[in-house]
Design an enzyme around this catalytic site. Structure first.
Site, PDB file in Angstrom:
ATOM      1  N   LYS A   1       0.839  -1.203   0.000  1.00 17.10           N
ATOM      2  CA  LYS A   1       0.000   0.000   0.000  1.00 17.10           C
ATOM      3  C   LYS A   1       0.878   1.258   0.000  1.00 17.10           C
ATOM      4  CE  LYS A   1      -0.188  -0.480   4.972  1.00 17.10           C
ATOM      5  NZ  LYS A   1      -0.870  -1.167   6.063  1.00 17.10           N
TER       6      LYS A   1
ATOM      7  N   ARG B   1     -10.831   0.213  14.280  1.00 19.59           N
ATOM      8  CA  ARG B   1     -10.690   1.012  13.067  1.00 19.59           C
ATOM      9  C   ARG B   1     -11.707   0.454  12.084  1.00 19.59           C
ATOM     10  NH1 ARG B   1      -4.769   1.207  10.347  1.00 19.59           N
ATOM     11  NH2 ARG B   1      -5.322  -0.936   9.852  1.00 19.59           N
TER      12      ARG B   1
ATOM     13  N   TYR C   1      13.527  32.182   5.615  1.00 18.79           N
ATOM     14  CA  TYR C   1      12.294  32.871   6.003  1.00 18.79           C
ATOM     15  C   TYR C   1      12.244  33.175   7.495  1.00 18.79           C
ATOM     16  CZ  TYR C   1      10.126  31.705   1.509  1.00 18.79           C
ATOM     17  OH  TYR C   1       9.809  31.605   0.200  1.00 18.79           O
TER      18      TYR C   1
ATOM     19  N   MET D   1       9.861  25.262   0.610  1.00 19.10           N
ATOM     20  CA  MET D   1       9.055  24.294  -0.126  1.00 19.10           C
ATOM     21  C   MET D   1       9.909  23.330  -0.952  1.00 19.10           C
ATOM     22  SD  MET D   1       5.971  24.897  -2.843  1.00 19.10           S
ATOM     23  CE  MET D   1       4.996  25.931  -1.770  1.00 19.10           C
TER      24      MET D   1
HETATM   25  C1  LIG Z   1      -0.117  -2.015   6.775  1.00 21.75           C
HETATM   26  C2  LIG Z   1      -0.681  -3.233   7.333  1.00 21.75           C
HETATM   27  C3  LIG Z   1       0.149  -4.312   7.685  1.00 21.75           C
HETATM   28  C4  LIG Z   1       1.655  -4.263   7.639  1.00 21.75           C
HETATM   29  O1  LIG Z   1       2.150  -3.616   8.764  1.00 21.75           O
HETATM   30  P1  LIG Z   1       3.729  -3.458   9.003  1.00 21.75           P
HETATM   31  O2  LIG Z   1       3.855  -3.012  10.379  1.00 21.75           O
HETATM   32  O3  LIG Z   1       4.194  -2.452   8.028  1.00 21.75           O
HETATM   33  O4  LIG Z   1       4.313  -4.789   8.748  1.00 21.75           O
HETATM   34  C5  LIG Z   1      -0.459  -5.478   8.093  1.00 21.75           C
HETATM   35  N1  LIG Z   1      -1.798  -5.574   8.165  1.00 21.75           N
HETATM   36  C6  LIG Z   1      -2.623  -4.552   7.856  1.00 21.75           C
HETATM   37  C7  LIG Z   1      -4.081  -4.737   7.969  1.00 21.75           C
HETATM   38  C8  LIG Z   1      -2.096  -3.348   7.444  1.00 21.75           C
HETATM   39  O5  LIG Z   1      -2.900  -2.320   7.147  1.00 21.75           O
END
Ligand SMILES: *Cc1c(COP(=O)(O)O)cnc(C)c1O
Length: 824
Positions: free
Chosen positions: A488, A585, A719, A768
């Site tokens: 991701k 979550r 700045y 920036m």
């Molecule tokens: C991102 C994620 C992981 C991986 O987590 P890491 O700590 O980067 O290994 C595993 N499971 C879910 C559901 C995630 O969103």
């Protein structure tokens, strides 16, 4: 190849003392293969099913499909599935490979140089090749093939036309070197140095040195520096040849004058002053040059001849870089070495790229001692067919003169200039292009022309390190436990299809992305692995179906709307059920179970591939009780759900930091995220520094200096007049700012970058697109490289500086920063 270099499968069975079972005992074997995906001359290849991180026996089917008919195995295989195969059965396949190499080496009377040491092995080997190629037909280790497997494969390349071999040997623990020594059997031995590198496998320096010296037990001549040996150890070799920078030696370097990009070495040799100018100025290159120099002298070259040859050395590139090209192309830049074994390796890498429909090779004339041009180009033509290359652009008079040998789409130019002048007629578009040429063809210009303009700030991604991290976690899993790689957010900022493609090549079982768009991009780039999408938005259900993306279902609403959307004729569409066991979550909670099971039971349209949960604190001891509770709840909910299904979905709960701390919870699969990129909060040594523990740094963020200024006491920088140097000094403006992902929180000295290996704190506010750093007292010039993070200045250090976590540092690097992928 002469007759003596070709074996039948039956002869090999005898040599390795294996049990043969042959359909055709006279089948010829010319190449050895240990990876079913390395394409080679399949009908004459012998596949060794070696048990390493993965068991080679798992890949026999794949190898058979690729046309391989000869197999060497150590366990029973369902042979009736492979009617055309020949088999050799042995106790240990790696040992058999080594035995075969020992036999092959012993059958050839050539001079052999063996090289070992902590650093410099590959460079010294490549330079000796450059220095000696005019006088010998040389066979040498490809790239850095120096392991228990790499050495036998290197030695296997020897044929009757060779009169000099140069092989490197690398070891990681006691007991390994004598095996390599028997295979290499060197006449000349070179110990480059003994340093701290790769120390884990040895009790101390002495043990390491003694082990390394085993390579040289039978040598005539031993080349070393007294600086790198210890007292009271018997040194090998009838003759000894030494170099040193600080004590008497055969070649004693008395002075090194740094001239910017070159240097002058002054030395004492045979009572005389000698001197050489070399095109390098860094300490490592200088040491490697000296080792080559003393080797030339030991081999009988005159001091004058030696210095002439050394002045012509060229840098050895050891990386295969994958960079973005113009017009949707990807480029592999391998424009520094040009011989057939490195061509073969680069073609394998090209073959692994699936992001574009077409694979193209731009190749110059090659020169290979001991082969006629006709033989050489015939061999290359065969290679191009084996490695499934679609088209060839040949540059040079020789390759042009042999164009009739090539059976694929091809075009030819007499030199680089002509090619560049007419490049537009090639219409490069949506293809992966390997650029490989002998130095004198100046293919850097070709790369420059085809590469997308790269900004000076780049994120370099080391694909070897990533692979090694993957294997690190896999080695912790029991056989059969699957790996889901979390890619991701552009693979935590490291890239998209480039990383996914590598993971697919290494056969991870699953990929996971956050959004449908990310999944679509991977499919379009040729990724065929199953992909789970963690936030499947209803507006994209249609695309999920078209691109075979598997939704994570986390609520009754999502489940109902997905069912509502699914066309009637779809059956058993793969989904993943997410349970909430305390993260709060996304996910079903226990009071949803009844309705969820009812919905799933009443439909044939869905198939639950997996049921999983996310643990909130796998890396944190103080929450271990809660982690256990989460898993207990998970197991209860899993039971309730799976009991109502007629099958058992995959179970998985662990992220990276859970893998090493909670082996009892690996279940059927683990979800590996940030560990792939070299960070694991659960590994003790990583907590503050981010190194050690077997993980490798994958990403390096680099930028460069645009301007240098002198600041007087009382003047301010940036700045809001926030920065100043109370005692005056020098600042450098560098090309990275908060829009690139270098947070404003790093301003006013909070953040530090590496300039010439030393830490330079920021001065004033981060802008920036740029920021300023204090380089007072450092050796720096405009254009110099500045490291934002790497192995030394790790993402953990950066995260600590601004009180965040490594995840955020990685994913913050903005998309406008170019990614450059490379292989070592
Ligand atoms: C991102 C994620 C992981 C991986 O987590 P890491 O700590 O980067 O290994 C595993 N499971 C879910 C559901 C995630 O969103």
């Amino acid at each position: 190849m002469s007759k003596a270099d070709i074996y039948t499968i039956e002869q090999i069975a005898e040599i390795v003392e294996g049990k043969g079972l042959f359909v055709n005992k006279d089948a010829l074997v010319t190449s050895l293969v240990i990876d079913s995906r390395t394409l080679s001359n399949a009908p004459q290849a012998l596949f060794f099913a070696i048990k390493a991180q993965r068991d080679g026996h798992e890949f026999i089917g794949n190898a058979y499909q690729n046309g391989i008919r000869n197999f060497l195995v150590s366990t029973d295989v369902a042979q009736d599935q492979y009617p055309e195969a020949n088999w050799i059965k042995v106790g240990d396949a790696l040992l058999a490979l080594q035995k075969l190499a020992i036999y092959h080496r012993a059958a050839h009377q050539l001079k052999v140089i063996g090289i070992t040491g902590s650093n410099g092995k590959t460079v010294v080997k490549e330079w000796l090749y450059q220095l000696l190629a005019t006088d010998f037909n040389i066979v040498r280790s490809p790239k850095s093939y120096n392991s228990q497997i790499g050495v036998p494969l290197s030695v296997w390349q020897i044929n009757d036309s060779h009169n000099l071999g140069i092989f490197e040997a690398g070891i990681s623990t006691v007991g390994e070197m004598s095996k390599l020594a028997a295979i290499i059997e060197p006449n000349i031995g070179i110990l480059t140095n003994i340093r701290e590198a790769h120390d884990e496998g040895f009790a101390n320096k002495r043990e390491k040195l003694i082990e390394k010296l085993r390579l040289f037990e039978g040598v005539e001549t031993f080349i070393y520096s007294p600086e790198h040996v210890l007292p009271n150890i018997t040194l090998p070799g009838k003759k000894k040849f030494t170099w040193s920078f600080n004590q008497p030696a055969d070649l004693q370097i008395v002075d090194v004058l740094n001239k910017g990009t070159s240097s002058i070495l002054k030395a004492k040799y045979a009572e005389k002053q000698v001197e050489v100018t070399i095109p390098f100025a860094d300490a490592a290159s200088i040491e490697n040059v000296v080792i080559c120099w003393v080797t030339l002298l030991a081999m009988g070259y005159t001091a004058l001849e030696g210095t002439y040859r050394l002045s012509k050395l060229v840098k050895v590139g050891m990386r295969l870089q994958l960079i973005n090209g113009v017009d949707h192309c990807s480029l592999i830049d391998d424009s520094y070495s040009a011989d057939i074994s490195s061509l073969s390796i680069a073609l394998d890498f090209l073959n692994q790229q699936n992001q574009h429909p077409k694979r193209t090779l731009i190749l110059s004339d090659l020169h290979e001692t001991g082969k006629s041009a006709n033989e050489l180009y015939q061999e290359i033509s065969l290679l191009l067919n084996q490695k499934k290359i679609d088209r060839l652009v040949g540059i040079g008079e020789q390759i042009g003169a042999h164009q009739h040998l090539f059976k694929i789409e091809s075009s030819f130019y007499k030199d680089t200039e002509h090619f560049l002048a007419n490049i537009s007629e090639q219409n490069f578009h949506n293809e992966t292009i390997l650029v490989k040429g002998a130095r004198k063809f100046g293919f850097e210009q070709v790369v420059k022309r085809l590469a997308q303009k790269v900004h000076d700030t780049v994120l370099e991604v080391n694909l070897n390190a990533l692979t090694s991290n993957l294997q690190f976690y896999r080695s912790k899993l029991s056989p059969g436990v699957k790996t889901m790689a979390m890619v991701k957010a552009f693979s935590y900022g490291s890239g998209s299809f480039e990383i996914a493609n590598l993971l697919q090549y290494h056969k991870v079982d699953y990929l996971a992305v956050a959004y449908v768009d990310e999944g679509i991009a991977l499919r379009k780039a040729g990724i065929s692995l199953p992909i789970m999408v963690m936030s499947p938005e209803p507006s994209a259900f249609d695309a999920m179906l078209r691109y075979q993306l598997e939704p994570e279902i986390y609520s009754l609403e999502v489940l109902q709307s997905f069912l509502h959307f699914l066309p009637r004729d779809v059956v058993a569409f793969p989904i993943h059920i997410k349970l909430d066991t305390g993260m709060h979550r996304l996910g079903f909670e226990h009071y949803h179970m009844a309705e969820l099971t009812a919905l799933l039971k009443n439909t044939q349209q869905l198939k639950v591939i997996s049921i999983f949960t996310h643990l909130v604190a796998t890396d944190d001891k103080q929450h271990d009780e809660f982690t256990k509770l989460q898993v207990t709840w998970y197991e209860q909910m899993y039971e309730a759900l799976s009991n109502s299904l007629a099958y058992k979905p995959i179970r998985h709960v662990l992220n990276t930091s859970g893998i090493s701390r909670w082996p009892q919870y690996h279940f059927n699969m683990v979800r590996l995220g940030i560990g792939l990129y070299g960070f694991d909060g659960a590994l003790e040594a990583q907590k503050d520094k981010g190194k050690g523990d077997g993980l490798k740094t994958v990403a390096v963020l680099k930028t460069s200096i645009t301007q240098i200024k002198h600041i007087y006491p009382g003047e301010t920088v940036g700045y809001g007049r926030r920065g100043s140097l109370p005692n005056g000094g020098q600042i450098a403006t560098v090309k990275i700012g908060y829009a690139d992902g270098y947070s404003r929180a790093f301003g006013n000295g909070v953040g530090k970058m590496l300039v010439d290996g030393k830490l330079a704190p920021t001065v004033g506010a981060i802008c920036m697109d740029m920021c300023m750093i204090d380089i007072t007292g450092l050796n720096a010039e405009v254009g110099d490289e500045v490291i934002v993070f790497n192995e030394e200045q790790s993402i953990v250090a950066l995260a600590n500086e601004i009180k965040t976590i490594p995840y955020e540092i990685l994913t913050n690097v903005s998309q406008r920063v170019k990614r450059v992928y490379y292989y070592e």
